[in-house]
Structure formats: structure tokens, C-alpha cells
Write a protein that holds these residues in place. Structure first.
Motif, PDB file in Angstrom:
ATOM      1  N   PHE A  47     -10.010  -1.428  -0.731  1.00 35.66           N
ATOM      2  CA  PHE A  47     -11.074  -0.724  -0.026  1.00 35.66           C
ATOM      3  C   PHE A  47     -12.206  -0.263  -0.935  1.00 35.66           C
ATOM      4  N   TYR A  48     -12.043  -0.416  -2.253  1.00 34.77           N
ATOM      5  CA  TYR A  48     -13.074   0.012  -3.187  1.00 34.77           C
ATOM      6  C   TYR A  48     -13.395  -1.130  -4.144  1.00 34.77           C
ATOM      7  N   SER A  49     -14.674  -1.268  -4.476  1.00 34.12           N
ATOM      8  CA  SER A  49     -15.082  -2.330  -5.402  1.00 34.12           C
ATOM      9  C   SER A  49     -14.582  -2.042  -6.812  1.00 34.12           C
ATOM     10  N   ASN A  50     -14.577  -0.772  -7.195  1.00 34.10           N
ATOM     11  CA  ASN A  50     -14.084  -0.372  -8.510  1.00 34.10           C
ATOM     12  C   ASN A  50     -12.658   0.132  -8.336  1.00 34.10           C
ATOM     13  N   ALA A  99     -10.793   8.124  -3.806  1.00 36.32           N
ATOM     14  CA  ALA A  99     -11.510   7.710  -5.017  1.00 36.32           C
ATOM     15  C   ALA A  99     -12.265   8.895  -5.582  1.00 36.32           C
ATOM     16  N   SER A 100     -12.385   8.930  -6.900  1.00 36.10           N
ATOM     17  CA  SER A 100     -13.161   9.982  -7.554  1.00 36.10           C
ATOM     18  C   SER A 100     -14.529   9.475  -8.008  1.00 36.10           C
ATOM     19  N   ALA A 159      -8.244  13.236  -1.646  1.00 35.77           N
ATOM     20  CA  ALA A 159      -6.970  13.058  -0.963  1.00 35.77           C
ATOM     21  C   ALA A 159      -5.880  13.923  -1.594  1.00 35.77           C
ATOM     22  N   ILE A 160      -5.664  13.786  -2.888  1.00 33.76           N
ATOM     23  CA  ILE A 160      -4.609  14.554  -3.546  1.00 33.76           C
ATOM     24  C   ILE A 160      -5.007  16.028  -3.649  1.00 33.76           C
ATOM     25  N   GLY A 161      -6.294  16.304  -3.818  1.00 35.94           N
ATOM     26  CA  GLY A 161      -6.739  17.696  -3.844  1.00 35.94           C
ATOM     27  C   GLY A 161      -6.431  18.418  -2.542  1.00 35.94           C
ATOM     28  N   ALA A 162      -6.697  17.757  -1.408  1.00 38.32           N
ATOM     29  CA  ALA A 162      -6.388  18.366  -0.109  1.00 38.32           C
ATOM     30  C   ALA A 162      -4.889  18.510   0.090  1.00 38.32           C
TER      31      ALA A 162
END
Length: 456
Positions: free
Chosen positions: A173-176, A23-24, A420-423
Motif C-alpha cells: 500500500f506504500y511506495s516506500n 507509515a511514518s 497505528a501503533i501510537g493509537a
């Protein structure tokens, strides 16, 4: 035992990034943990002494990181009023101090210094993954490929549970998040699609790597069945995910991965990459012109306040006003609100441009655009060298395909804004910087350090 623990450090860290950093605009605690874990790995990379000289491509990546650090620091240095008030786009700030009756203070280039600092810290996991490979050597390429394939496959399974459970499914896993869609370990369905597409070439590299080690035909056949099953699951996951960019990029990515397998014993014909380019162009046409319900680049979607067309239009205007210095890393949301029509404002806000390149141009100006161009030049040269090499490096070739898919997706989205995608992208870049040569030399050194026998 210690040797294998060392080799598992970067693959294990990549695994944590893929399952925790999805998530960002949410998941702050998980991302904070990943940032803290990145610090010792970066410190290790700084103080370690490599056993072999760093290849030129890796040195160029390190120089690029240093230039990025200088750019962030330069945006945080306080400037006298006579300097910062003359920068483009600072008129509203000056007017604000005038209305409040306050003297003009020293201010940095960034219009939101704390947001710039936070955005800089957000880069730590990617930097740690990159330096952990090219400086520390705490990795094994096959293990990282298995991590990507495993997380992508499990993400599809979690996505199926999310669909079955409906909008109130506990598997989100995330509210937003994009409820009603498959998001897996991510908050955004499009970013899950990025992971699934990037996993396809790594499945091909695992198959080729397994065949190239002199394994028995039975074991190779078993690996083929496992990887083919994982590929089928991932392709189904791309379809049910519903991301236009994911579906469009999966076709040229799968074709390029097939070319990687097909070229194992033969030279690629000249038309091969022309076919990939045509498929990529077709994917772009599909995304921009086909009036699917989820496409807000065409038809009535262009007029929506949450559409990419609306975001691109206002962000381009803002980037022109802030050029050439930019508004500061991490300031997009604040700047964008200054250009919005007040009659269209609702409970939701635009947190990113949904186009990484345009957002970089807005926030960092000419220096950021120049860094992107330098990186793309580095990437293109490395990709050509990797695919023209006499000794094929399947994992490096897979990294070129996966990173290309991420770069193209970044035109219409912001996958690199997630840890995640950055890594994952950082790992791809490191694998392109000739890591296999170092891995072979390290393996040879271990063999040379072993016991010796004298026979007569």
C-alpha cells in the motif's frame, strides 16, 4: 441504538488508525484524515462532563499529556539571540548567519519549528483515542480487542498476498516500503510485527472475557476455536514476517498471555514473572548477538551506513551535544545529516534513530527524558496494581502485556512514530487507567434507568 453508536466511536477510530496509519514517512494524506477526525473527538473530551469521578491513574495520564503539550509549546516560543545562541549545539546556526552576513534573529529552541509543529500534530490520533476512553467513555473494551485481533489477522492474509505477488505486488500500500517482506497495512515490516505481537494478549483476553459471562459451553467452545485459529494465523504471520524483534518478543508475550489464562482460577507463583523476564532477556540476546542476515547490530552490519549500530553511535553523539534542551521535536533527520560521514552518503537517508528513547533524548533533551521516566513509573505501578487486583480485569492485563511489548520494541525501532501503533499504545494506556470500573458503573446506570415493575 444511540448508546451502541456512542460505544462504537473509539473502536471504529482505532480500526481506521490501524488500517490507514501504518507509515511514518509516507501516507501523509491518510494520516491527515486521521488527524482531522481526531479533532472533534478531542474537543468532545474537553467539553464533556464525566458521570463518574476520574480515577487517579487517568488524571495522571491527563497531567502527562498536559506536560507534553507544554514541552512542545516551549520548543516553539521565540527567544532573543542572547538566549538561544547560548544553548548547546547552536554554534553551526550562528556560524551560518555570520557567513550570510545576516543579523541574528529571534529563534525558538527547536532548530526546525515547522517540523516540531508537524510532529505535534502527528500525536493527535493517539491523544484522541486516549481521551475518548478516559474522558468520553465512547468505547467497549471487547470491541477494541476484536478490532486489534481482526486487523492483525487480515494483515497476515495481506502479507501472504504480498509475498505471492513478489516485489511488484499490488498489495503493497506504500511506495516506500519493505518489498519482499510481509508488511500488511504498514510500510515497515517491523511495525507489522509489533501489531501481531500486541494482538496475542488481546486474543487471550477475549477468550477469558467470553468464558466469564455465563455463556453456554457450546458457544465458549466455538469462541475458543475461532480465537485459537486467529492465534495460529498470527504466530505464522510473525514467523514469515521475519522481524527479529517480532520473533523475539512473541515468545515472552505468548508466555505472559498463557499466564493470564492459567491464573484465571489460581494465584500466579513467584517464578512466573521471572520466567517472562528471562525470556525477554533471551530475546534481547537473540536480537543483538545472533548473526542473522537481517541483523545489522552484529558482524559486518555494524559498519553499514544504514545500520542501527551506526545510527545509535552518531545519534548518541548528537544527543550529548544538544543536551539538556534538545534540538526540537521532529528534527532528527536534519541533525543526523550534520554528523554523517560525507563519503558514506547515498540516495537513502536515516529518517529515525530506530530507537525511540534515544530519539526523544536527542530532540527533547532532559525534559523529554524526565517525561519518559515519569511515564515508565506510572506504567509499572499500574501494571502491579492490575495484576495484584482481587477482581481480575483481563483486558487491562492484556493491555499491560501489549504495551510492554511495544515499549521493549521501541528500544531498537520506532513503532510509536506510526499513527497505528501510537493509537494502539494509547488505547492500552487508557485500559490500564481503570476503565472497566467506569464501564461497569455505566452499565449499572443504564440498568437503573430502565423500566421498573411492581409485583405483589
Amino acid at each position: 441504538m444511540t448508546h451502541y453508536l456512542r460505544l462504537s466511536i473509539v473502536p471504529a477510530y482505532l480500526f481506521l488508525c490501524l488500517i490507514l496509519g501504518g507509515a511514518s514517512a509516507a501516507g501523509y494524506w491518510a494520516n491527515m484524515v486521521l488527524q482531522l477526525l481526531a479533532l472533534p473527538l478531542i474537543a468532545w473530551a474537553v467539553i464533556v462532563r464525566r458521570g463518574t469521578p476520574m480515577p487517579p491513574a487517568a488524571r495522571q495520564l491527563v497531567v502527562g499529556l498536559f506536560l507534553l503539550l507544554l514541552l512542545i509549546v516551549a520548543q516553539l516560543i521565540p527567544l532573543p539571540p542572547s538566549v538561544w545562541t547560548s544553548l548547546p549545539g547552536r554554534e553551526p546556526v550562528v556560524e551560518g548567519y555570520r557567513l550570510l552576513g545576516l543579523p541574528l534573529p529571534w529563534r525558538p529552541i527547536s532548530l526546525a519549528p515547522y517540523a516540531t509543529l508537524a510532529s505535534g500534530l502527528w500525536l493527535l490520533p493517539a491523544v484522541a483515542a486516549l481521551l475518548g476512553i478516559i474522558r468520553v467513555g465512547a468505547f467497549r473494551t471487547a470491541w477494541m480487542a476484536w478490532v486489534v485481533a481482526l486487523v492483525a489477522t487480515v494483515s497476515v492474509m495481506i502479507g501472504a498476498l504480498q509475498i505471492v505477488g513478489g516485489n511488484d505486488s499490488p498489495w503493497y500500500f506504500y511506495s516506500n516500503t519493505n518489498r519482499g517482506s510481509t508488511t500488511g497495512f504498514f510500510a515497515n515490516a517491523n511495525h507489522m510485527a509489533t501489531l501481531l505481537v500486541a494482538a496475542i494478549p488481546f486474543l487471550a483476553s477475549l477468550y477469558l472475557g467470553g468464558r466469564g459471562r455465563g455463556k453456554s459451553s457450546r458457544r465458549s467452545s466455538g469462541m475458543f476455536v475461532i480465537l485459537a485459529g486467529a492465534l495460529a494465523v498470527i504466530l505464522v504471520g510473525v514467523i514469515i514476517n521475519g522481524s527479529l524483534a517480532g520473533i523475539g518478543l512473541a515468545i515472552p508475550t505468548a508466555f505472559a498471555s498463557f499466564l493470564m489464562i492459567w491464573s484465571r482460577k489460581r494465584k500466579l507463583p513467584r517464578w512466573a514473572w521471572a520466567g517472562v523476564a528471562l525470556m525477554l532477556a533471551g530475546a534481547a540476546v537473540l536480537i543483538y548477538n545472533v548473526p542473522f542476515s537481517s541483523n545489522n547490530l552484529t558482524g559486518e552490519g555494524r559498519g553499514a551506513s544504514d545500520s542501527r549500530f551506526y545510527s545509535f553511535s552518531l545519534s548518541s553523539e548528537a544527543a550529548a551535544d544538544q543536551f539538556p534542551v534538545g534540538s526540537g521535536l521532529g528534527t532528527f533527520a536534519r541533525i543526523f545529516q550534520m554528523y554523517e560521514d560525507p563519503t558514506n552518503v547515498d540516495l537513502y537517508y536515516m529518517n529515525h534513530v530506530h530507537g525511540d528513547y534515544l530519539e526523544v533524548a536527542l530532540e527533547t533533551g532532559a525534559p523529554g527524558v524526565l517525561l519518559i521516566l515519569l511515564f515508565l513509573l506510572w506504567w509499572a505501578r499500574r501494571a502491579v496494581d492490575i495484576w495484584r487486583g482481587d477482581e481480575p480485569d483481563y483486558y487491562a492485563r492484556a493491555a499491560t502485556i501489549a504495551s510492554a511489548a511495544i515499549l521493549v520494541h521501541s528500544v531498537v525501532d520506532y513503532p510509536l512514530r506510526t499513527v497505528a501503533i501510537g493509537a494502539l499504545f494509547a488505547v492500552c494506556c487508557a485500559l490500564m487507567a481503570e476503565p472497566r470500573a467506569r464501564e461497569r458503573s455505566r452499565r449499572k446506570q443504564n440498568e437503573d434507568d430502565g423500566p421498573r415493575h411492581l409485583s405483589a
